[in-house]
Design a protein around this motif. Structure first.
Motif, short mmCIF file in Angstrom:
data_model
loop_
_atom_site.label_atom_id
_atom_site.label_comp_id
_atom_site.label_asym_id
_atom_site.label_seq_id
_atom_site.Cartn_x
_atom_site.Cartn_y
_atom_site.Cartn_z
N ALA A 345 -18.24 62.06 60.96
CA ALA A 345 -17.67 62.58 62.21
C ALA A 345 -17.86 64.09 62.22
CB ALA A 345 -16.19 62.20 62.32
N SER A 346 -17.40 64.71 63.28
CA SER A 346 -17.48 66.17 63.41
C SER A 346 -16.13 66.71 63.83
CB SER A 346 -18.56 66.57 64.43
OG SER A 346 -19.84 66.10 64.04
N LEU A 347 -15.88 67.96 63.46
CA LEU A 347 -14.62 68.60 63.83
C LEU A 347 -14.90 69.93 64.50
CD1 LEU A 347 -11.29 68.79 62.08
CD2 LEU A 347 -12.42 70.98 62.50
N ARG A 348 -14.13 70.19 65.56
CA ARG A 348 -14.22 71.48 66.25
C ARG A 348 -12.82 72.04 66.40
NH1 ARG A 348 -17.28 70.27 70.73
NH2 ARG A 348 -19.13 70.90 69.54
N ASP A 349 -12.69 73.32 66.11
CA ASP A 349 -11.41 74.00 66.27
C ASP A 349 -11.67 75.30 67.02
OD1 ASP A 349 -8.78 74.63 66.16
OD2 ASP A 349 -8.67 74.92 63.98
N SER A 350 -11.10 75.42 68.20
CA SER A 350 -11.37 76.58 69.04
C SER A 350 -10.11 77.42 69.21
CB SER A 350 -11.88 76.14 70.41
OG SER A 350 -10.95 75.30 71.05
N PHE A 351 -10.31 78.74 69.30
CA PHE A 351 -9.23 79.70 69.44
C PHE A 351 -9.54 80.64 70.60
CE2 PHE A 351 -9.29 78.30 65.09
CZ PHE A 351 -7.96 78.13 64.77
N PRO A 352 -8.51 81.29 71.15
CA PRO A 352 -8.77 82.27 72.21
C PRO A 352 -9.63 83.42 71.69
CG PRO A 352 -6.43 81.71 72.08
CD PRO A 352 -7.08 81.13 70.87
N ILE A 353 -10.34 84.07 72.60
CA ILE A 353 -11.14 85.24 72.24
C ILE A 353 -10.20 86.31 71.69
CG2 ILE A 353 -12.59 87.10 73.15
CD1 ILE A 353 -13.66 85.10 75.18
N GLY A 354 -10.57 86.86 70.55
CA GLY A 354 -9.72 87.81 69.85
C GLY A 354 -9.22 87.28 68.53
N VAL A 355 -9.30 85.95 68.34
CA VAL A 355 -8.99 85.32 67.06
C VAL A 355 -10.31 84.97 66.39
CG1 VAL A 355 -7.89 83.40 65.87
CG2 VAL A 355 -6.79 84.42 67.87
N GLU A 356 -10.52 85.44 65.20
CA GLU A 356 -11.79 85.24 64.49
C GLU A 356 -11.60 84.35 63.28
OE1 GLU A 356 -14.29 88.09 61.69
OE2 GLU A 356 -14.54 88.65 63.81
N ILE A 357 -12.52 83.43 63.09
CA ILE A 357 -12.51 82.55 61.91
C ILE A 357 -13.19 83.29 60.78
CG2 ILE A 357 -13.33 80.36 60.98
CD1 ILE A 357 -13.29 79.44 64.03
N GLN A 358 -12.43 83.57 59.73
CA GLN A 358 -12.97 84.33 58.60
C GLN A 358 -13.58 83.45 57.52
OE1 GLN A 358 -9.79 86.88 57.15
NE2 GLN A 358 -10.51 88.57 58.44
N GLU A 359 -12.89 82.33 57.22
CA GLU A 359 -13.34 81.54 56.07
C GLU A 359 -12.68 80.17 56.11
OE1 GLU A 359 -13.20 81.84 51.15
OE2 GLU A 359 -12.17 83.34 52.41
N VAL A 360 -13.42 79.16 55.66
CA VAL A 360 -12.83 77.84 55.42
C VAL A 360 -12.37 77.83 53.97
CG1 VAL A 360 -13.22 75.37 55.34
CG2 VAL A 360 -14.29 76.73 57.15
N LEU A 361 -11.06 77.82 53.78
CA LEU A 361 -10.50 77.92 52.43
C LEU A 361 -10.51 76.59 51.69
CD1 LEU A 361 -7.40 80.16 53.29
CD2 LEU A 361 -9.58 80.90 52.29
#
Length: 697
Positions: A345-361
């Protein structure tokens, strides 16, 4: 192993036990109820509607949503018991317990509201036993039901804790709905009871153990469905007294392996209904949510769910954020159905502009990760694994992100649920605290300049004060002048204190002033009062901050008219009392003062009177500041002879006074006479007095 094989059911005794229980006609539907882990109840003695249970964790309550299944024709004389939802054919299966009649039928109910049941020819259960618990097996093959057994009527009847319960497995796949096997359920070897009394059973979607509440031991128990071994010793007894003593009569799991129980009092119109959430690690009540049933509900005997599904929950490490702050998003995923494990399967996680994804821990599912450095995470080729686990992502908030309220939501897409009979190809995350289902996770961003630092504190006398620059310190780092880096600093001396704050965007410096708080109270000198006299106490206050509360107390508990008023009125009745006042100001500083009060009980007895009818001094009367009961009042001649007596009278009353006459109305000559009196006060204090009085004519 305590099995009764199916071949043994040729025995007439076994037939008597098994044959009457259930028959079923399954109604399949082209339209299906999504197996999404929701908790459900069926309305009994009513319209047979199916309702989803909703939990408002933010407000600590629970209730129901709009019906999932609605019937146009009510079924007003049935009690749906021991039921579960089978995702393979989108149908509810369960038993019907007829009130006042010891027999049970099997029923099926599908998404269209189609209902079916078949009466059986031999309705009597063994020795009046009843089936009150049941659910679907994890592999969807069986309806599992448990028979609580009773003593024969010749032995007084009633459920018997010495008799092992019976677990029956009804095969739902053969079309004949045969009893494949019956297993005896025995309590643990070190248990006080051999049998169990079970109102419902729920299958753990991971371990496969059955979970129940045993009324005999008052504990949560586990049941091994293969061996019949019951663990009724590992968990402690539960205390339901805070919830009206109402124990659960329906148990079920959600998709994330959380165990719930519905509990209600059917005889008092659902007063005190609850939805319990249990902690499986220790068998205790983790939460108790007051439950509001649907308005058309008559009775709820059970509940069920479909935990064998795929579901997502999403939470943020902090929901109140500020620019330049970092936090974590935890995406919890439940893959509880073996049928979905074969396909990626696939996963998508979206945030408002201004929130940045830094790392998958953390990511236990693998796949190709894209979107690092953007506001949209995408993981393709994610490989499902059975059970519950999480993907953890580190986020940062941009310095220029506008303040306001936002939401974010994750989704699984390109997921194949067809083996579950589910046409969905995408599943959206749920925000657990809210009662809505599959709703986005909220958060807010507050620009740093909108935060107001607190730069002055007042220190209570003799106590340290804790300096906190901001109420919300998420995402901020501190460096105090003494080198400490906590978000607060405790100081015991007034003065100036420097602190630097790193917002993630910049470093700011502040100076906090600490001054001595002034708070003094004086109730004045100790007081002497006459019995029955009211004292008004106005405290003398000196304070540098507003007063937030007054609390009066007295060793004479009945003396105070108000405990929280700025001014007190005191009417003491005890001989001695101590009055206290505790004052608290807005800084939390407190001060106390006390006053000693002595109560006197004066009695005035005239030394002479002249009963000549001129309206002046005509009576020998005992006078007190307030009326006091005269237990006895007597007058004697000089040789001790009784001349006059008044019993059960009162002071200050001429009607209870000596008028200078004998009991037969004769005038007593002038002279010196003796008297005695016994007074009883409202607090029970007894006062005895005596003296001389001159009668003058």
């Amino acid at each position: 192993m305590n099995r009764l094989p199916a071949t043994l059911c040729k025995n007439p005794i076994c037939l008597r036990l098994l044959l009457p229980l259930l028959c079923l006609s399954s109604v399949l539907s082209a339209q299906s109820i999504p197996c999404d882990g929701r908790l459900m109840i069926i309305n009994g003695y009513g319209n047979a509607n199916v309702y989803p249970i909703v939990i408002d964790r933010e407000n600590g309550v629970s209730g129901v949503g709009q019906p999932i299944v609605e019937r146009e024709t009510p079924l007003q004389t049935w009690n749906p018991e021991s039921y579960g939802y089978r995702w393979k054919d989108s149908t509810f299966y369960g038993t019907i317990l007829f009130q006042g009649i010891e027999y049970i039928d099997l029923f099926s109910l599908n998404i269209n509201g189609a209902f079916s049941n078949i009466d059986v020819s031999s309705p009597n259960l063994e020795d009046g036993s009843k089936i009150l618990s049941g659910c679907l097996s994890n592999d969807q093959r069986y309806l599992v039901i448990i028979e609580n057994r009773s003593l024969p009527p010749t032995q007084g009847g009633g459920y018997d804790p010495t008799l092992p319960a019976l677990l029956h497995k009804i095969n739902l796949e053969t079309g004949s709905y045969a009893f494949d096997e019956t297993i005896m359920l025995y309590g643990s070897a070190d248990s006080d009871t051999l049998g169990v009394f079970i109102r419902d059973i729920a299958m753990d979607p991971v371990s496969g153990l059955g979970y129940s509440y045993d009324s005999y031991t008052g504990k949560m128990i586990t049941i091994d469905l293969e061996t019949g071994v019951v663990d009724n010793v590992s968990y402690p007894q539960l205390d339901f007294s805070p919830y009206g003593g109402i124990t659960p009569n329906g148990l079920f799991f959600d998709a994330f392996n959380r165990l719930y129980g519905i509990a209600h009092d059917m005889y008092y119109q659902f007063e005190g209904s609850y939805l319990y959430e249990f902690d499986k690690s220790n068998g205790t009540i983790a939460h108790a949510y007051p439950f509001t049933p649907p308005s058309d509900t008559s009775k709820i005997y059970d509940g069920c769910s479909c935990p064998m599904t795929v579901a997502i929950e999403k939470a943020l490490g902090q929901e109140e954020l500020r620019p330049c702050q970092t936090t974590e998003a935890v995406i919890k995923i439940a893959f509880m159905n073996q049928a979905v494990l074969a396909n990626p399967a696939s996963l998508r996680d979206s945030f408002p502009i201004g929130v940045e994804i830094q790392e998958v821990l953390y990511n236990p599912y693998g796949g190709q990760v894209t979107g690092i450095g953007t506001n949209m995470l995408d993981i393709q080729g994610l490989q499902p694994k059975f059970g519950v686990d999480s993907i953890i992502v580190r986020l940062s908030v941009a310095e220029q992100m506008p303040g306001g309220a936002y939401t974010c939501q994750a989704s699984l897409y390109d997921i194949n649920l067809s083996e579950m009979g589910d046409s969905r190809t995408s599943i959206y995350s749920d925000y657990l605290p809210s009662p809505a289902y599959n709703d986005a996770t909220p958060f807010s961003v507050t620009p740093f300049e909108e935060l107001e630092p607190r730069l002055s504190f007042q220190k209570c006398e003799g106590l340290p004060v804790v300096l906190r620059l901001f109420e919300n310190t998420n995402g901020l780092s501190f460096h105090w002048e003494d080198g400490s880096t906590a978000d607060t600093l405790s100081v015991s001396v007034s003065g100036l204190y420097d602190v630097s704050v790193n917002t993630g965007c910049e470093e700011l410096n502040y100076t906090i002033e600490v001054t001595d708080n002034i708070l003094q109270v004086n109730l004045g000198p100790d007081q002497q009062l006459h019995f029955g006299e009211v004292l008004t106490v106005m405290p003398d206050l000196q304070n540098s901050s507003p007063i937030s509360s007054y609390l009066w107390s007295s060793t004479d508990t009945a003396a105070l008219s108000c405990l929280v008023c700025p001014i007190a009125e005191v009417l003491p009745i005890q001989t001695t009392a101590t009055l206290s006042l505790l004052v608290t100001d807005e800084n939390g500083c407190t001060v106390e003062d006390k006053m000693a009060i002595t109560v006197e009980r004066p009695v005035y007895a005239p030394t002479a009177f002249s009963p000549n009818g001129d309206g002046s001094n005509d009576y020998f009367t005992l006078l007190t500041p307030v009326d006091v009961e005269l237990v006895s009042f007597r007058v004697f001649d000089r040789w001790g002879g009784l001349l006059w007596e008044q019993k059960n009278g009162a002071t200050n009353r001429t009607s209870h006074s000596w008028d200078g006459r004998s009991p037969n109305g004769e005038q007593i000559p002038s002279g010196l006479y003796l008297w005695s009196a016994r007074l009883e006060y409202p607090d029970g204090f007894m006062q005895e007095l005596s003296g001389e009085v001159s009668l003058m004519r």
